[in-house]
Design a protein around this motif. Structure first.
Motif, PDB file in Angstrom:
ATOM      1  N   ARG A   6       1.025  -1.020   0.107  1.00 58.15           N
ATOM      2  CA  ARG A   6       0.023  -0.197   0.067  1.00 58.15           C
ATOM      3  C   ARG A   6       0.831   1.167   0.189  1.00 58.15           C
ATOM      4  N   LYS A   7       1.935   1.140   0.760  1.00 62.43           N
ATOM      5  CA  LYS A   7       2.661   2.436   0.819  1.00 62.43           C
ATOM      6  C   LYS A   7       3.467   2.599  -0.502  1.00 62.43           C
ATOM      7  N   LEU A   8       4.149   1.646  -1.170  1.00 58.27           N
ATOM      8  CA  LEU A   8       4.845   1.477  -2.255  1.00 58.27           C
ATOM      9  C   LEU A   8       3.616   1.986  -3.452  1.00 58.27           C
ATOM     10  N   LEU A   9       2.392   1.586  -3.382  1.00 54.99           N
ATOM     11  CA  LEU A   9       1.406   2.499  -4.351  1.00 54.99           C
ATOM     12  C   LEU A   9       1.208   3.598  -4.105  1.00 54.99           C
ATOM     13  N   GLY A  10       1.320   4.080  -2.854  1.00 57.10           N
ATOM     14  CA  GLY A  10       1.230   5.720  -2.618  1.00 57.10           C
ATOM     15  C   GLY A  10       2.561   6.162  -3.075  1.00 57.10           C
ATOM     16  N   LEU A  11       3.606   5.636  -3.091  1.00 58.86           N
ATOM     17  CA  LEU A  11       4.822   6.268  -3.495  1.00 58.86           C
ATOM     18  C   LEU A  11       4.779   6.547  -5.083  1.00 58.86           C
ATOM     19  N   VAL A  12       4.494   5.510  -5.633  1.00 57.57           N
ATOM     20  CA  VAL A  12       4.396   5.437  -7.013  1.00 57.57           C
ATOM     21  C   VAL A  12       3.552   6.405  -7.804  1.00 57.57           C
ATOM     22  N   ARG A  13       2.401   6.685  -7.085  1.00 54.63           N
ATOM     23  CA  ARG A  13       1.310   7.359  -7.588  1.00 54.63           C
ATOM     24  C   ARG A  13       1.253   8.676  -6.979  1.00 54.63           C
ATOM     25  N   SER A  14       2.262   8.996  -6.123  1.00 55.86           N
ATOM     26  CA  SER A  14       2.473  10.453  -5.643  1.00 55.86           C
ATOM     27  C   SER A  14       1.320  10.710  -4.810  1.00 55.86           C
ATOM     28  N   THR A  15       0.911   9.843  -3.991  1.00 59.00           N
ATOM     29  CA  THR A  15      -0.313  10.217  -3.023  1.00 59.00           C
ATOM     30  C   THR A  15       0.201   9.940  -1.680  1.00 59.00           C
ATOM     31  N   TYR A  16       1.546   9.619  -1.427  1.00 62.29           N
ATOM     32  CA  TYR A  16       2.111   9.495  -0.296  1.00 62.29           C
ATOM     33  C   TYR A  16       3.529   9.731  -0.320  1.00 62.29           C
ATOM     34  N   ASP A  17       4.046  10.603   0.654  1.00 64.71           N
ATOM     35  CA  ASP A  17       5.293  10.918   0.316  1.00 64.71           C
ATOM     36  C   ASP A  17       6.609   9.927   1.073  1.00 64.71           C
ATOM     37  N   GLY A  18       6.030   9.371   2.380  1.00 65.16           N
ATOM     38  CA  GLY A  18       6.971   8.378   2.783  1.00 65.16           C
ATOM     39  C   GLY A  18       8.259   8.705   3.416  1.00 65.16           C
ATOM     40  N   GLU A  19       8.430  10.217   3.349  1.00 65.01           N
ATOM     41  CA  GLU A  19       9.924  10.746   3.734  1.00 65.01           C
ATOM     42  C   GLU A  19      10.016  10.398   5.523  1.00 65.01           C
ATOM     43  N   SER A  20       8.820  10.285   6.203  1.00 62.97           N
ATOM     44  CA  SER A  20       8.622  10.072   7.599  1.00 62.97           C
ATOM     45  C   SER A  20       8.474   8.626   8.310  1.00 62.97           C
ATOM     46  N   ASP A  21       8.129   7.861   7.065  1.00 61.08           N
ATOM     47  CA  ASP A  21       7.420   6.636   7.411  1.00 61.08           C
ATOM     48  C   ASP A  21       8.277   5.836   8.697  1.00 61.08           C
ATOM     49  N   SER A  22       7.673   4.822   9.418  1.00 59.96           N
ATOM     50  CA  SER A  22       8.371   4.143  10.263  1.00 59.96           C
ATOM     51  C   SER A  22       9.355   3.156   9.476  1.00 59.96           C
ATOM     52  N   THR A  28      13.753   4.572   2.230  1.00 55.93           N
ATOM     53  CA  THR A  28      14.753   4.428   1.226  1.00 55.93           C
ATOM     54  C   THR A  28      14.240   4.823  -0.173  1.00 55.93           C
ATOM     55  N   VAL A  29      13.161   4.038  -0.467  1.00 52.81           N
ATOM     56  CA  VAL A  29      12.199   4.117  -1.673  1.00 52.81           C
ATOM     57  C   VAL A  29      11.946   5.650  -1.991  1.00 52.81           C
ATOM     58  N   ALA A  30      11.433   6.263  -0.929  1.00 53.43           N
ATOM     59  CA  ALA A  30      10.989   7.777  -0.907  1.00 53.43           C
ATOM     60  C   ALA A  30      11.995   8.653  -1.474  1.00 53.43           C
ATOM     61  N   ALA A  31      13.115   8.371  -1.146  1.00 56.83           N
ATOM     62  CA  ALA A  31      14.243   9.426  -1.426  1.00 56.83           C
ATOM     63  C   ALA A  31      15.073   8.947  -2.488  1.00 56.83           C
ATOM     64  N   SER A  32      14.728   7.970  -3.278  1.00 48.55           N
ATOM     65  CA  SER A  32      15.550   7.475  -4.197  1.00 48.55           C
ATOM     66  C   SER A  32      15.226   8.224  -5.545  1.00 48.55           C
ATOM     67  N   ALA A  33      16.196   8.145  -6.427  1.00 44.74           N
ATOM     68  CA  ALA A  33      16.113   8.733  -7.827  1.00 44.74           C
ATOM     69  C   ALA A  33      15.324   7.499  -8.563  1.00 44.74           C
ATOM     70  N   ASP A  34      15.473   6.221  -8.047  1.00 46.05           N
ATOM     71  CA  ASP A  34      14.506   5.251  -8.795  1.00 46.05           C
ATOM     72  C   ASP A  34      12.905   5.591  -8.684  1.00 46.05           C
ATOM     73  N   LEU A  35      12.767   5.982  -7.586  1.00 50.00           N
ATOM     74  CA  LEU A  35      11.339   6.234  -7.681  1.00 50.00           C
ATOM     75  C   LEU A  35      10.792   7.294  -8.625  1.00 50.00           C
ATOM     76  N   LEU A  36      11.501   8.429  -8.754  1.00 45.32           N
ATOM     77  CA  LEU A  36      11.203   9.511  -9.566  1.00 45.32           C
ATOM     78  C   LEU A  36      11.193   8.909 -11.150  1.00 45.32           C
ATOM     79  N   GLU A  37      12.230   8.069 -11.335  1.00 43.07           N
ATOM     80  CA  GLU A  37      12.401   7.487 -12.688  1.00 43.07           C
ATOM     81  C   GLU A  37      11.247   6.543 -13.050  1.00 43.07           C
ATOM     82  N   ALA A  38      10.814   5.889 -12.061  1.00 42.79           N
ATOM     83  CA  ALA A  38       9.729   4.679 -12.215  1.00 42.79           C
ATOM     84  C   ALA A  38       8.446   5.843 -12.452  1.00 42.79           C
ATOM     85  N   ARG A  39       8.223   6.878 -12.001  1.00 39.43           N
ATOM     86  CA  ARG A  39       6.974   7.554 -12.040  1.00 39.43           C
ATOM     87  C   ARG A  39       7.112   8.096 -13.514  1.00 39.43           C
TER      88      ARG A  39
END
Lengths: 172, 295
Positions: A6-22, A28-39
């Motif tokens: 669910r969190k990865l769905l939010g990150l990929v669709r830009s509905t969750y920033d994940g920066e302060s996730d537990s 790591t994914v939220a801060a990665s260049a890979d995520l931007l490229e995946a989008r």
């Protein structure tokens, strides 16, 4: 697994920033260049499909420099299925609600062509406040719409009964 | 036009493996040129599906094209929408289309991606690789067993590109594939270009992966090529295969020692105008020559 997906769905669709996730992995994914490229990858896939499936609307958006913005909005707002056939109709339905009248008319016209091609009998009527002839010819030839277009009222009827699939009539 | 004699599919490319190619229909001129060069046609049901009102159905025109093959090439079904790894269950639309296809055509096997494409009914717009955990392995194995029990056809799963960093897990990439294939008896598709994308984008160690992978499970290889964007190699199937990808595929065919039955060149329909029919035909010829060179 469910929480992570669910969190990865939010990150990929830009509905969750994940920066302060537990979960450090999600951070790591939220801060990665890979995520931007995946989008961006998602955007490119949609662009390729739309270019092929709705070339007129695609060409108009491209000539107006609005393609990226609208495809981005499409990805954020719509639950886009992997079925190519469903992507263009959903995109055209979204674009047809935009206040730009020419854009709305072109997208409604292209959607009507799609319906007829898929076996619907119509007829489908699309109103225009500019002369559709010049708009459709230039878009079909992938030429820019950089000259003034005559304003007025036109009606385009799309139907399998129309010779060539559609007719254009000036109504005012 | 091809300038060399085009071999017949009646003679497989090598004693090791045949050649396959993507075909999504509606381009009979391309099909006519590819057919003498290939042993298998790979069909993606989702790509040849059409929307009729609220219902998705296979295009009757494309199905007529495929039926007309009449044994000239074997059919492989390669789905993209099953989402076998979703925590909340797979997408049934794949099975609906598969069954519609099986009613009309003989299929050598069907396959999907070891990934998930939707979560809670929401589409990701891309495939995400599974976390390599025991929990994920149990879930995938249970679903593969169910698929194999339902369809009396071989079922294969393919490694996907890791578009985000891999999640912590209990297995290595190869270890997960070995365990999955051993537990369920399913086959594997190894996408050589996906491995190269992972090596380029994530520093994935292909050598270590190939050393650990049990090649006996690899029944099909995919070769393709995409574009580089912002320093990332993208899995978009828009170009001709790079020599490095071909070399990698040849290595696996050799080391699998007869397990690999087909090497499939994949390209997306949107890429055909850019690639051109001539280049696609030349690519298939090159693939045949490469496999024929194998000792």
């Amino acid at each position: 697994m469910a929480a992570q997906q669910r969190k990865l769905l939010g990150l990929v669709r830009s509905t969750y920033d994940g920066e302060s996730d537990s979960d450090p992995y999600i951070r790591t994914v939220a801060a990665s260049a890979d995520l931007l490229e995946a989008r961006r990858n998602i955007l490119l896939w949609r662009v390729w499909v739309l270019e092929r499936m709705c070339p007129l609307t695609f060409a108009l958006l491209k000539s107006r420099g609005a393609l990226g913005e609208l495809v981005d909005a499409f990805i954020r707002r719509c639950n886009i299925s992997p079925f190519r056939e469903t992507q263009a109709p959903e995109f055209l339905d979204m674009v047809s609600t935009y206040p730009d009248h020419v854009l709305a008319s072109v997208s409604r016209f292209e959607r009507a062509l799609m319906r007829v091609r898929d076996g619907e009998s119509g007829p489908f009527e699309v109103t225009w406040n500019v002369d559709p002839h010049l708009v459709l010819i230039r878009l079909a030839m992938q030429l820019p719409l950089d000259e003034p277009i005559e304003e007025g009222a036109w009606r385009v009827v799309v139907s399998p009964q129309e010779p060539g699939g559609f007719s254009i009539e000036r109504t005012g | 036009m091809a300038t060399v004699a085009e071999p017949s599919a009646a003679h497989p490319a090598s004693r090791f493996a045949g050649i396959g190619v993507t075909y999504e229909g509606r381009d009979p001129a391309l099909l006519e040129r590819m057919l003498p060069l290939v042993d298998y046609i790979e069909v993606t049901p989702e790509t040849i599906a059409e929307q009729h009102g609220d219902r998705l159905a296979l295009s009757s025109a494309v199905m007529a094209e495929l039926r007309a093959l009449n044994g000239a090439a074997k059919i492989l079904v390669h789905g993209v929408s099953l989402s076998i790894g979703s925590h909340d269950g797979w997408a049934p639309s794949y099975f609906q289309l598969l069954e519609e296809l099986l009613d009309q055509l003989d299929v050598a096997w069907h396959s999907e991606h070891l990934a998930y494409t939707r979560v809670d009914g929401q589409h990701l717009g891309i495939m995400l690789a599974m976390a390599k955990t025991n929990e994920a392995l149990d879930l995938i194995c249970e679903r593969v067993d169910a698929i194999q029990a339902r369809y009396k056809l071989p079922f294969l799963l393919e490694n996907v590109v890791h578009v985000v960093p891999d999640a912590p897990g209990d297995f290595s990439e190869a270890g997960f594939l070995n365990a999955l294939a051993t537990r369920t008896g399913c086959g594997l598709i190894l996408d050589a270009y996906n491995l190269e994308c992972d090596a380029h984008n994530q520093g994935f160690d292909i050598e270590a992966f190939l050393d650990e992978l049990d090649h006996r499970h690899v029944r099909e290889l995919h070769v393709a090529c995409g574009v580089e964007d912002n320093g990332f190699l993208l899995d978009v199937h828009s170009r001709l295969v790079r020599p490095s990808t071909l070399d990698l595929a040849e290595r696996v065919v050799r080391s699998a020692n007869g397990a690999v039955q087909v090497v499939t060149y994949e390209f997306m329909p949107e890429a055909i105008p850019g690639l051109g029919h001539d280049a696609i035909v030349q690519q298939l010829l090159e693939l045949r020559r490469a496999l024929a060179r194998l000792p």
